[in-house]
Design an enzyme around this catalytic site. Structure first.
Site, PDB file in Angstrom:
ATOM      1  N   ASP A  26     -10.316   1.715   1.487  1.00  0.00           N
ATOM      2  CA  ASP A  26     -11.040   0.813   0.577  1.00  0.00           C
ATOM      3  C   ASP A  26     -10.881   1.273  -0.874  1.00  0.00           C
ATOM      4  O   ASP A  26     -10.752   2.475  -1.146  1.00  0.00           O
ATOM      5  CB  ASP A  26     -12.528   0.785   0.971  1.00  0.00           C
ATOM      6  CG  ASP A  26     -13.230  -0.453   0.431  1.00  0.00           C
ATOM      7  OD1 ASP A  26     -12.547  -1.345  -0.103  1.00  0.00           O
ATOM      8  OD2 ASP A  26     -14.466  -0.528   0.542  1.00  0.00           O
ATOM      9  N   HIS A  43      -2.962  -3.117  -3.506  1.00  0.00           N
ATOM     10  CA  HIS A  43      -2.640  -3.116  -2.076  1.00  0.00           C
ATOM     11  C   HIS A  43      -1.282  -2.453  -1.825  1.00  0.00           C
ATOM     12  O   HIS A  43      -1.119  -1.673  -0.886  1.00  0.00           O
ATOM     13  CB  HIS A  43      -2.673  -4.536  -1.507  1.00  0.00           C
ATOM     14  CG  HIS A  43      -4.046  -5.149  -1.592  1.00  0.00           C
ATOM     15  ND1 HIS A  43      -5.162  -4.482  -1.150  1.00  0.00           N
ATOM     16  CD2 HIS A  43      -4.484  -6.330  -2.087  1.00  0.00           C
ATOM     17  CE1 HIS A  43      -6.232  -5.234  -1.368  1.00  0.00           C
ATOM     18  NE2 HIS A  43      -5.850  -6.347  -1.947  1.00  0.00           N
ATOM     19  N   LEU A 140       2.426  10.782  18.205  1.00  0.00           N
ATOM     20  CA  LEU A 140       1.286  10.251  17.436  1.00  0.00           C
ATOM     21  C   LEU A 140       1.182   8.748  17.703  1.00  0.00           C
ATOM     22  O   LEU A 140       2.164   8.016  17.564  1.00  0.00           O
ATOM     23  CB  LEU A 140       1.500  10.481  15.934  1.00  0.00           C
ATOM     24  CG  LEU A 140       0.461   9.827  15.012  1.00  0.00           C
ATOM     25  CD1 LEU A 140      -0.934  10.435  15.210  1.00  0.00           C
ATOM     26  CD2 LEU A 140       0.873   9.959  13.545  1.00  0.00           C
TER      27      LEU A 140
HETATM   28  C1  IPE Z   1     -12.920  -3.329   4.724  1.00  0.00           C
HETATM   29  O1  IPE Z   1     -12.901  -3.358   3.353  1.00  0.00           O
HETATM   30  C2  IPE Z   1     -11.683  -3.949   5.286  1.00  0.00           C
HETATM   31  C3  IPE Z   1     -10.462  -3.180   5.169  1.00  0.00           C
HETATM   32  C4  IPE Z   1     -10.337  -2.009   4.619  1.00  0.00           C
HETATM   33  C5  IPE Z   1      -9.305  -3.790   5.777  1.00  0.00           C
HETATM   34  P1  IPE Z   1     -13.588  -4.549   2.533  1.00  0.00           P
HETATM   35  O2  IPE Z   1     -13.415  -4.205   1.113  1.00  0.00           O
HETATM   36  O3  IPE Z   1     -13.048  -5.856   2.977  1.00  0.00           O
HETATM   37  O4  IPE Z   1     -15.099  -4.439   2.994  1.00  0.00           O
HETATM   38  P2  IPE Z   1     -16.422  -4.998   2.300  1.00  0.00           P
HETATM   39  O5  IPE Z   1     -16.214  -6.458   2.088  1.00  0.00           O
HETATM   40  O6  IPE Z   1     -16.599  -4.275   1.005  1.00  0.00           O
HETATM   41  O7  IPE Z   1     -17.503  -4.676   3.275  1.00  0.00           O
HETATM   42  C1  IPE Z   2      -9.281  -2.414   0.606  1.00  0.00           C
HETATM   43  O1  IPE Z   2      -9.324  -2.427  -0.779  1.00  0.00           O
HETATM   44  C2  IPE Z   2      -8.063  -3.103   1.102  1.00  0.00           C
HETATM   45  C3  IPE Z   2      -8.272  -4.156   2.062  1.00  0.00           C
HETATM   46  C4  IPE Z   2      -9.325  -4.898   2.227  1.00  0.00           C
HETATM   47  C5  IPE Z   2      -7.120  -4.392   2.874  1.00  0.00           C
HETATM   48  P1  IPE Z   2     -10.117  -3.589  -1.516  1.00  0.00           P
HETATM   49  O2  IPE Z   2      -9.173  -4.691  -1.840  1.00  0.00           O
HETATM   50  O3  IPE Z   2     -11.284  -3.995  -0.706  1.00  0.00           O
HETATM   51  O4  IPE Z   2     -10.562  -2.876  -2.828  1.00  0.00           O
HETATM   52  P2  IPE Z   2     -11.943  -3.048  -3.575  1.00  0.00           P
HETATM   53  O5  IPE Z   2     -13.019  -2.696  -2.587  1.00  0.00           O
HETATM   54  O6  IPE Z   2     -12.036  -4.482  -3.991  1.00  0.00           O
HETATM   55  O7  IPE Z   2     -11.865  -2.113  -4.727  1.00  0.00           O
HETATM   56 MG    MG Z   3     -13.182  -3.306  -0.628  1.00  0.00          MG
END
Ligand code: IPE
Ligand code: IPE
Ligand code: MG
Length: 263
Positions: A26, A43, A140
Site C-alpha cells: 500500500d 504502481h 518458493l
Molecule cells: C488494499 O489497498 C488493496 C491492495 C493493496 C491491492 P487499498 O489502498 O485498496 O485499501 P484501502 O482502500 O485503503 O482500504
Molecule cells: C496500493 O497503493 C496499490 C494497490 C491498491 C494495488 P495505493 O494505490 O492504494 O496507494 P495509496 O494508498 O493511494 O497511497
Molecule cells: Mg491504498
C-alpha cells in the site's frame, strides 16, 4: 522501528523463519504524489520492492510469499488506474523476470476471481501460462492475489462445496479449505502492510486468523530487502500462543534480541 543492517541479516537467517509471509502493498499513490508523478507511476514502482521481497524470501527460506495486487474493491478506481493494475502481469512478469524466477525454483499461483468478465482474456491466458510453466517448481510458492476479496473467497468456497455435494450441515474447516482458491496455501505466519494504514482491506480473512501483523509507515515503492528482514526479525521476537499458554520449554528470543534491536 529501526531498520536492521545487512550485517544483521545472518542473525535473522539463523532463527525461526515464517513459512508464509503475506504483503499488502500500500502507498503507491501517495508515493507518486509526493514525487509529483502520476498515481500510475506509483504502481509501476511497485515492481522493484516485490523483487526485493522475492530475493529476501529465497535467501531466508520462506516457502510461501503472497502479494495483494488487486482487490475486488479496487474496481472503483479511475479507469486509467484500473488499467495499469490489470496489466500487472505484463509489467511485472517480464521475460527476464520470469526466467530468473524459473531458474530459482519459484512456482507462481494466482488467487481471486479471475473468471470475472471484466478481466481481459489475454490476462487470464497470461496467468495460465505463468502457472503452467512454473508448476514443477517448489522452492518458493509465489501467490498473487488478483481481483481478490477475502469474504468472496469464503462465500465461493461454501457455494462450491454445496455444488460438489458436500453436506453443509457437516462442513468443517478441512472440508471448506478444499474449496478455497488455492487449497494447499497454509495460514499466513506474518502479514506486513505498508503506508501506515492499519486494516486488512478484505485480504485473506480466513488465512489471517492467527497471523502476526506488522504495519509499517514506509510507502510500498520504498520497501527494501532490509524492510523484509526487519519484518522477519520483528516476527522472531513475537510469542505465538494460538489461544494456549507459552510452553515452559519454549525459549522465544524475547530476552535475546538482535544486538541494538529496539522498537
Ligand atoms: C488494499 O489497498 C488493496 C491492495 C493493496 C491491492 P487499498 O489502498 O485498496 O485499501 P484501502 O482502500 O485503503 O482500504
Ligand atoms: C496500493 O497503493 C496499490 C494497490 C491498491 C494495488 P495505493 O494505490 O492504494 O496507494 P495509496 O494508498 O493511494 O497511497
Ligand atoms: Mg491504498
Amino acid at each position: 522501528m529501526r531498520l536492521i543492517e545487512p550485517s544483521e541479516f545472518d542473525q535473522v537467517r539463523g532463527r525461526e523463519i515464517p513459512a508464509h509471509v503475506a504483503l499488502i502493498m500500500d502507498g503507491n499513490g501517495r508515493w507518486a504524489s509526493y514525487k509529483g508523478l502520476d498515481r500510475t507511476d506509483g504502481h509501476l514502482a511497485a515492481r522493484e520492492p516485490m523483487m526485493n521481497c522475492i530475493d529476501a524470501a529465497l535467501e531466508l527460506g520462506t516457502s510461501w510469499l503472497t502479494f495483494f495486487a488487486f482487490s475486488t474493491e479496487n474496481w472503483t478506481r479511475p479507469p486509467v488506474e484500473v488499467q495499469i493494475l490489470m496489466d500487472f502481469a505484463t509489467w511485472f512478469f517480464t521475460p527476464e523476470t520470469v526466467s530468473s524466477l524459473v531458474d530459482r525454483g519459484v512456482r507462481i499461483h494466482f488467487i481471486g476471481d479471475t473468471s470475472d468478465a471484466r478481466i481481459k482474456s489475454s490476462v487470464r491466458l497470461r496467468f495460465h501460462h505463468l502457472k503452467t510453466i512454473t508448476s514443477e517448481n517448489s522452492r518458493l510458492e509465489l501467490v498473487i492475489a488478483f481481483n481478490y476479496g477475502g469474504q468472496q473467497e469464503i462465500l465461493d468456497a461454501v457455494k462450491r462445496a454445496a455444488l460438489a455435494g458436500a453436506n453443509l450441515g457437516e462442513v468443517d474447516e478441512s472440508i471448506l479449505r478444499r474449496f478455497f482458491y488455492l487449497p494447499t496455501m497454509p495460514p499466513v505466519d506474518l502479514l506486513v502492510r505498508t503506508s501506515g494504514e492499519q486494516r486488512l482491506s478484505n485480504f485473506l480473512l480466513w488465512h489471517l486468523a492467527y497471523t502476526e501483523m506488522l504495519f509499517l509507515d514506509t510507502l510500498w515503492p520504498e520497501f527494501s530487502k532490509g524492510h523484509f528482514y526487519t519484518a522477519v526479525a520483528d516476527y522472531q521476537r513475537r510469542q505465538r500462543r494460538f489461544g494456549g499458554i507459552p510452553r515452559p520449554t519454549e525459549s522465544r528470543p524475547v530476552d535475546t534480541p538482535i544486538q541494538g534491536w529496539a522498537l
